[in-house]
Design a protein around this motif. Structure first.
Motif, PDB file in Angstrom:
ATOM      1  N   VAL A   1       0.854  -1.186   0.000  1.00  0.00           N
ATOM      2  CA  VAL A   1       0.000   0.000   0.000  1.00  0.00           C
ATOM      3  C   VAL A   1       0.892   1.239   0.000  1.00  0.00           C
ATOM      4  O   VAL A   1       1.795   1.347   0.829  1.00  0.00           O
ATOM      5  CB  VAL A   1      -0.918   0.005   1.249  1.00  0.00           C
ATOM      6  CG1 VAL A   1      -1.815   1.218   1.268  1.00  0.00           C
ATOM      7  CG2 VAL A   1      -1.741  -1.270   1.331  1.00  0.00           C
TER       8      VAL A   1
ATOM      9  N   VAL B   1      -4.116   6.737   2.132  1.00  0.00           N
ATOM     10  CA  VAL B   1      -3.807   5.708   1.148  1.00  0.00           C
ATOM     11  C   VAL B   1      -3.902   6.319  -0.249  1.00  0.00           C
ATOM     12  O   VAL B   1      -4.940   6.858  -0.627  1.00  0.00           O
ATOM     13  CB  VAL B   1      -4.765   4.497   1.280  1.00  0.00           C
ATOM     14  CG1 VAL B   1      -4.491   3.476   0.195  1.00  0.00           C
ATOM     15  CG2 VAL B   1      -4.635   3.860   2.658  1.00  0.00           C
TER      16      VAL B   1
ATOM     17  N   VAL C   1      -3.140   1.045  -3.925  1.00  0.00           N
ATOM     18  CA  VAL C   1      -3.067  -0.291  -3.328  1.00  0.00           C
ATOM     19  C   VAL C   1      -2.778  -1.334  -4.401  1.00  0.00           C
ATOM     20  O   VAL C   1      -3.149  -1.162  -5.562  1.00  0.00           O
ATOM     21  CB  VAL C   1      -4.376  -0.670  -2.584  1.00  0.00           C
ATOM     22  CG1 VAL C   1      -4.626   0.248  -1.419  1.00  0.00           C
ATOM     23  CG2 VAL C   1      -5.558  -0.652  -3.521  1.00  0.00           C
TER      24      VAL C   1
ATOM     25  N   ASP D   1       0.095  -4.594   3.635  1.00  0.00           N
ATOM     26  CA  ASP D   1      -1.254  -4.518   4.193  1.00  0.00           C
ATOM     27  C   ASP D   1      -1.279  -4.990   5.645  1.00  0.00           C
ATOM     28  O   ASP D   1      -1.958  -4.410   6.483  1.00  0.00           O
ATOM     29  CB  ASP D   1      -2.201  -5.354   3.321  1.00  0.00           C
ATOM     30  CG  ASP D   1      -3.640  -5.277   3.758  1.00  0.00           C
ATOM     31  OD1 ASP D   1      -4.089  -4.176   4.132  1.00  0.00           O
ATOM     32  OD2 ASP D   1      -4.323  -6.308   3.718  1.00  0.00           O
TER      33      ASP D   1
END
Length: 97
Positions: free
Chosen positions: A12, A41, A44, A88
């Motif tokens: 990520v 974020v 991803v 993650d």
């Protein structure tokens, strides 16, 4: 130069949130008042593969505000901006308003 960075597997890409150092009135805040290690974020990966070969999706999505561990991650510099790459599994949780 790359236009977009897409992490592989269960990684990520996160832009860390920098806490303000002074208030709107101009009062300087000590560094210890805002020690929350968090970030947004940016991108991803598709996820990791399970033992059966199926993809296990990443538990966060682009735009999520997440809580990060104090140490870890890989520093990545893209287009003069600094980001961090985490697995993650290393992300501690999602922060909600």
């Amino acid at each position: 130069m790359a236009k977009k960075f897409i992490p592989l597997f269960n990684r990520v890409l996160i832009e860390k949130v920098v806490a303000p150092t002074k208030t709107a009135g101009g009062i300087l805040l000590p560094e210890s008042t805002s020690k929350l290690n968090s970030g947004k974020v940016i991108a991803v990966g598709a996820g990791s593969r399970g033992k059966d070969g199926n993809t296990i999706p990443v538990s966060v999505k682009e735009g999520d505000h997440v809580l990060l561990p104090e140490y870890g991650g890989t520093e990545v510099k893209l287009a003069e901006k600094e980001y961090h790459l985490y697995r993650d599994d290393d992300i501690l949780g999602i922060l909600q308003d």
